[in-house]
Scaffold this motif. Structure first.
Motif, short mmCIF file in Angstrom:
data_model
loop_
_atom_site.label_atom_id
_atom_site.label_comp_id
_atom_site.label_asym_id
_atom_site.label_seq_id
_atom_site.Cartn_x
_atom_site.Cartn_y
_atom_site.Cartn_z
N ARG A 160 10.24 52.69 40.52
CA ARG A 160 10.35 53.60 39.62
C ARG A 160 10.52 54.95 39.70
NH1 ARG A 160 5.85 56.40 36.36
NH2 ARG A 160 4.62 55.96 38.32
N SER A 161 9.94 55.28 40.98
CA SER A 161 10.21 56.87 41.44
C SER A 161 11.75 57.06 41.64
CB SER A 161 9.66 57.28 42.73
OG SER A 161 8.35 56.98 42.64
N LYS A 162 12.60 55.99 42.19
CA LYS A 162 14.07 56.08 42.24
C LYS A 162 14.48 56.34 40.92
CE LYS A 162 14.81 53.71 46.39
NZ LYS A 162 15.61 52.63 47.09
N TYR A 163 14.10 55.46 40.01
CA TYR A 163 14.67 55.64 38.73
C TYR A 163 14.47 56.87 37.90
CZ TYR A 163 16.02 53.83 33.74
OH TYR A 163 16.54 53.69 32.60
N GLU A 164 13.44 57.36 38.07
CA GLU A 164 12.95 58.61 37.36
C GLU A 164 13.54 59.88 37.84
OE1 GLU A 164 8.85 59.36 36.98
OE2 GLU A 164 8.34 57.61 35.75
N ASN A 165 13.69 59.90 39.46
CA ASN A 165 14.35 61.01 40.26
C ASN A 165 15.86 60.93 39.95
OD1 ASN A 165 12.14 61.82 41.51
ND2 ASN A 165 12.24 60.47 43.09
N LEU A 166 16.43 59.62 39.60
CA LEU A 166 17.88 59.62 39.27
C LEU A 166 18.13 60.37 37.97
CD1 LEU A 166 20.54 58.63 40.33
CD2 LEU A 166 20.04 56.35 38.59
N LEU A 167 17.07 60.01 36.98
CA LEU A 167 17.58 60.73 35.49
C LEU A 167 17.06 62.01 35.59
CD1 LEU A 167 16.19 57.87 33.14
CD2 LEU A 167 18.54 58.57 33.86
N LYS A 168 16.10 62.52 36.54
CA LYS A 168 15.65 63.86 36.48
C LYS A 168 16.69 65.00 36.83
CE LYS A 168 10.73 63.33 37.32
NZ LYS A 168 9.44 63.37 38.30
N LEU A 169 17.88 64.09 37.85
CA LEU A 169 18.85 65.05 38.27
C LEU A 169 20.01 65.38 37.05
CD1 LEU A 169 19.63 63.00 41.69
CD2 LEU A 169 18.64 65.28 41.19
N SER A 170 19.49 64.69 35.84
CA SER A 170 20.45 64.74 34.57
C SER A 170 19.94 65.90 33.99
CB SER A 170 20.51 63.76 33.99
OG SER A 170 19.51 63.23 33.27
N THR A 171 18.89 66.66 34.19
CA THR A 171 18.30 67.52 33.45
C THR A 171 18.90 68.83 34.27
OG1 THR A 171 16.27 67.91 34.74
CG2 THR A 171 15.94 66.37 33.05
N TYR A 172 18.89 69.76 33.13
CA TYR A 172 19.52 71.25 33.31
C TYR A 172 19.22 72.15 32.53
CZ TYR A 172 23.32 70.15 30.31
OH TYR A 172 23.95 69.94 28.99
N THR A 173 19.33 73.32 32.82
CA THR A 173 19.17 74.56 32.02
C THR A 173 20.29 75.65 32.02
OG1 THR A 173 16.61 74.65 32.35
CG2 THR A 173 17.63 76.42 31.59
N THR A 174 20.95 75.74 30.70
CA THR A 174 22.00 76.74 30.74
C THR A 174 21.46 78.39 30.80
OG1 THR A 174 21.79 76.97 28.40
CG2 THR A 174 23.09 75.14 29.27
N ASN A 175 22.36 79.02 31.01
CA ASN A 175 22.07 80.54 31.19
C ASN A 175 21.64 81.11 29.97
OD1 ASN A 175 22.97 80.74 33.79
ND2 ASN A 175 24.96 81.33 33.25
N VAL A 176 22.03 80.38 28.73
CA VAL A 176 21.79 80.86 27.29
C VAL A 176 20.19 80.49 27.00
CG1 VAL A 176 21.85 80.48 24.82
CG2 VAL A 176 24.01 80.47 26.33
N GLU A 177 19.86 79.39 27.70
CA GLU A 177 18.39 79.03 27.46
C GLU A 177 17.59 79.61 28.43
OE1 GLU A 177 18.78 73.94 26.51
OE2 GLU A 177 19.36 75.01 28.75
N ALA A 178 17.88 80.11 29.58
CA ALA A 178 17.09 80.84 30.43
C ALA A 178 17.18 82.24 29.89
CB ALA A 178 17.98 81.02 31.67
N GLN A 179 18.17 82.87 29.37
CA GLN A 179 18.10 84.10 28.40
C GLN A 179 17.04 84.06 27.31
OE1 GLN A 179 20.03 86.85 29.25
NE2 GLN A 179 18.41 87.88 28.18
N LYS A 180 17.17 82.82 26.71
CA LYS A 180 16.12 82.83 25.62
C LYS A 180 14.91 82.83 25.82
CE LYS A 180 15.37 79.64 21.63
NZ LYS A 180 15.66 78.44 20.83
N GLU A 181 14.40 82.18 26.97
CA GLU A 181 13.24 82.15 27.51
C GLU A 181 12.51 83.45 27.88
OE1 GLU A 181 9.46 80.64 28.82
OE2 GLU A 181 11.12 79.51 27.57
N TYR A 182 13.50 84.11 28.73
CA TYR A 182 13.30 85.48 29.17
C TYR A 182 12.94 86.63 27.95
CZ TYR A 182 14.13 90.08 30.91
OH TYR A 182 14.24 91.50 31.27
N ASN A 183 13.76 86.44 26.96
CA ASN A 183 13.53 87.16 25.77
C ASN A 183 12.17 86.87 25.20
OD1 ASN A 183 15.86 88.38 26.00
ND2 ASN A 183 17.25 87.12 24.74
N ALA A 184 11.96 85.57 25.05
CA ALA A 184 10.68 85.08 24.29
C ALA A 184 9.39 85.90 25.13
CB ALA A 184 10.53 83.60 24.12
N GLN A 185 9.55 85.87 26.39
CA GLN A 185 8.36 86.17 27.43
C GLN A 185 8.45 87.87 27.33
OE1 GLN A 185 7.78 84.10 31.03
NE2 GLN A 185 8.69 82.40 30.27
#
Length: 705
Positions: A177-202
């Motif tokens: 299960r750890s292998k499976y979850e870690n494999l899918l976690k590698l598919s998560t990413y954050t774009t610069n636009v999303e990071a900028q949005k988070e920065y602006n919100a804070q």
């Protein structure tokens, strides 16, 4: 961390498999420390997972197999709670095999024999193995214990060998299960636009003035809500009102309590026992043979009830004292004098200023100064108990620092024990006590003593006689027989005011309890019987010290959501919309400044200011963190005013008076990593939900257990 915990709770299927394996492996298999480390469609289809039907016979066979292993290793059968947990683990194993297993197979995931060895005795020891094979002196994992256990493996009973095999299997499944979850976690990413949005919100800030008319300012009675409106609201918000299979009941309780005759008989029996205890040659043996609750013959102050303790000074050897009442139990004592013990008992309270061993010198120094300051304040007249509640950093703080009674037998860390037992009398120790936990301000509340008291105690619990129980059962049976419809049931309640009627709403099919009724599974199963209809009256159920007759009043269906299933919630939603319409309509016809509009509107309208709020954590004075209002505040240009709009708790007119954009930033790494970490943490939950949805799991266990 809180989010991670929540995700683990939602998706702990493999962890659950490990837990049940630990139950079977750890009990009785601790060869090195001499202790146990656990103290825990069709009518024959229990469920369906991923298209695979689970037959009752197969499911129950696995439950019985594990239950037998548990009994062999623990020396007793599993309790009802433990048996329920075993059923859960058997079910979770099926989920792993039929739902998760197909996903692993599709991706070619596996755990090799070499990998399993590494988890048990290699360089990457699994946490569950670390938990069991630890050195009792240091508390640290010791690989030598694992090696010694495996060398002795073939000498273990067959049941323990099988338990270890199951345990290793669960380790492999957890790793998969750890292998499976870690494999899918590698598919998560954050774009610069999303990071900028988070920065602006804070970081971006706004100051606003707003008129707010809360919904609660308009009486509910002024808003009429129809069933057609409720139906429309339900259809428009189906995602908010998910159906469940539930039942609602009313029930009458018939308490089984001692009658006057039972009480008189009990007192006569107690008097007889007191006379016999007075002349008994072996008073301790006589007391033990005639007690419902056994208590020690030689008792320290810590073991003597408070009301008895208060009478010790008036007792003479050979005297009979009591009865003393404790709930439904009564005690009589024969006093036999005192005896000196080799150990001393004391009672004390403390205020711990936390500074654990290993903390920096500056942390320890600061903690010492705080403890010395607290001691000085108490010496100056401050209440010890109040200071403990304010400054104590352990679980005793809310009890005023009370540690209860303890002996000088190593139960406390040595520096603390030496300081407390080295103190004479009662009162505040003159200096703070330093231990590995930090610094303690200590008060001895009862002086040390090695006196034990000889008390031959007969403890008897008053209980209803068989004839009383039969009479209560007769009344319950008569009520059930005479009231076979909802109308008759309710008419009897109105007629006989002595009957106690209670209700339980929206009981889930798998529930084992409701309200304050424990072990109520039989009543729940009756309510969910396929042949049951609204208005049916039950047979008589016995639940602990009472008989119960139930009336089925309502049901909900997961596949057919009706207005009555959520009437209260739907009414609140419709009423809020109707209030918003009335308030908005009235505000739209008023002009002027916010203060002028509020004055013309009348009672309920508030004008407030919120300075330097952020989109991520903004809070408005009366409306709180209303997301609609916060979004509007950052969407308006400075100096502009919004039209009236509906928020979560009321209607707003908003003006943005100042806007401070987020300063330019060259590196968004911190915000990008933060957003990415949050997304990864949610992955476990989303994976579990997706697999369950894809497997189309049908759980019918509640119909069998």
């Amino acid at each position: 961390m809180a989010l991670i915990t929540k995700i683990r709770e939602k998706s702990g299927i493999a962890a659950g498999a490990i837990a049940i394996s630990l139950i079977l492996f750890l009990i009785g298999s601790d060869l090195f420390q001499g202790r146990s480390s656990f103290f825990g469609g069709s009518k024959d289809v229990v469920g369906e997972i991923g298209g695979e039907k689970i037959k009752y016979q197969d499911f129950q066979s696995k439950v019985e197999e594990i239950s037998q292993q548990y009994t062999q290793q623990s020396g007793r059968g599993p309790s009802e709670q433990e048996l329920s947990m075993i059923r859960d683990q058997v079910w979770n194993q099926y989920v792993l095999d039929f739902a998760y297993g197909k996903e692993y197979e599709a991706l070619g995931l596996a755990v090799s024999p070499e990998e399993l060895v590494d988890m048990v005795q290699g360089n990457n020891i699994h946490p569950s193995v670390r938990q069991q094979f630890s050195n009792p002196q240091t508390g640290q994992f010791d690989k030598n214990y694992v090696i010694q256990f495996l060398k002795n493996f073939k000498t273990l009973p067959a049941s323990q060998q099988q338990a270890w095999v199951n345990f290793e299997k669960s380790l492999s499944q957890d790793r998969l299960r750890s292998k499976y979850e870690n494999l899918l976690k590698l598919s998560t990413y954050t774009t610069n636009v999303e990071a900028q949005k988070e920065y602006n919100a804070q970081t971006a800030k706004a100051s606003v003035r707003y008129l707010y008319v809360p919904f609660y300012s308009m009486p509910d009675s002024s808003i009429a809500v129809t069933d057609n409106q409720l139906a429309d609201y339900l259809n428009a918000h189906k995602e908010m009102f998910k159906g469940q299979d539930t039942r609602s009941i009313q029930y009458v309780t018939f308490p089984i309590i001692p009658s006057k005759l039972d009480t008189a008989s009990f007192y006569n029996d107690l008097k007889r026992l007191a006379k016999e205890l007075a002349v008994a040659k072996n008073d301790s043996a006589f007391a033990m043979m005639n007690s419902d609750i056994k208590t020690p013959y030689y008792a320290t102050l810590a073991e003597i009830p408070e009301d008895v303790k208060g009478q010790l000074g008036n007792m003479t050897p050979g005297g009979i004292y009591g009865p003393f009442k404790n709930g439904m139990s009564y005690s009589i004592y024969k006093y036999g004098g005192i005896q000196k013990d080799s150990l001393y008992t004391i009672r004390a309270s403390h205020i711990l200023v936390n500074a654990p061993k290993g903390a920096s010198d500056s942390v320890r120094a600061t903690a010492r100064k705080r403890a010395e300051s607290i001691l000085a304040q108490i010496k100056g007249g401050a209440s010890f108990e109040a200071m403990a509640q304010q400054f104590g950093s352990d679980g005793t703080a809310q009890q005023g620092g009370d540690l209860g009674y303890f002996k000088n037998n190593g139960g406390m860390v040595k520096p603390f024990e030496n300081a407390v037992f080295g103190f004479s009398g009662t009162g505040l120790l003159p200096s703070i006590v330093e231990t590995d936990f930090g610094f303690h301000v200590v008060k001895v509340t009862e002086a040390k003593t090695n006196t034990r008291y000889k008390l031959a105690a007969i403890n008897r619990t008053i209980s209803p006689s068989q004839s009383t129980m039969d009479e209560v059962l007769r009344k319950a049976d008569a009520f059930a027989a005479d009231n076979q419809s909802k109308a008759e049931f309710e008419a009897s309640l109105k007629k006989d005011k002595s009957l106690l009627m209670l209700r339980a709403d929206k009981i889930l099919e798998g529930s084992t309890s409701f309200n304050n009724l424990q072990n109520a599974r039989e009543i729940v199963r009756w309510a969910f019987d396929d042949e049951r209809s609204i208005g049916d009256v039950s047979k008589v159920f016995q639940n602990d010290n009472q008989y119960i007759v139930a009336l089925l009043t309502a049901s909900t269906d997961a596949e057919n959501v009706k207005i009555d299933d959520f009437r209260e919630e739907l009414t609140a939603g419709v009423r809020a919309d109707l209030k918003a319409e009335k308030i908005t309509e009235k505000l739209a016809g008023i002009s002027g400044t916010l203060e002028q509009i509020a004055q013309k509107y009348g009672a309920g309208a508030l004008v407030e200011t919120a300075n330097d709020i952020t989109l991520a954590q903004g809070v408005l004075t009366s409306a709180g963190a209303d997301p609609t209002a916060l979004g509007k505040a950052f969407g308006l240009k400075v100096g502009k005013r919004s039209k009236p709009f509906k928020g979560e708790g009321g209607v707003f007119i908003m003006e943005t008076i100042k806007s401070t954009p987020a300063p330019a930033i060259a590196d968004l790494t911190i915000y990008k990593n933060s957003a990415k970490m949050l997304a990864a943490q949610r992955t476990s939950f989303y994976i579990n939900e997706a697999i369950k949805e894809n497997a189309k799991i049908v759980d019918n266990r509640a119909k069998f257990y």
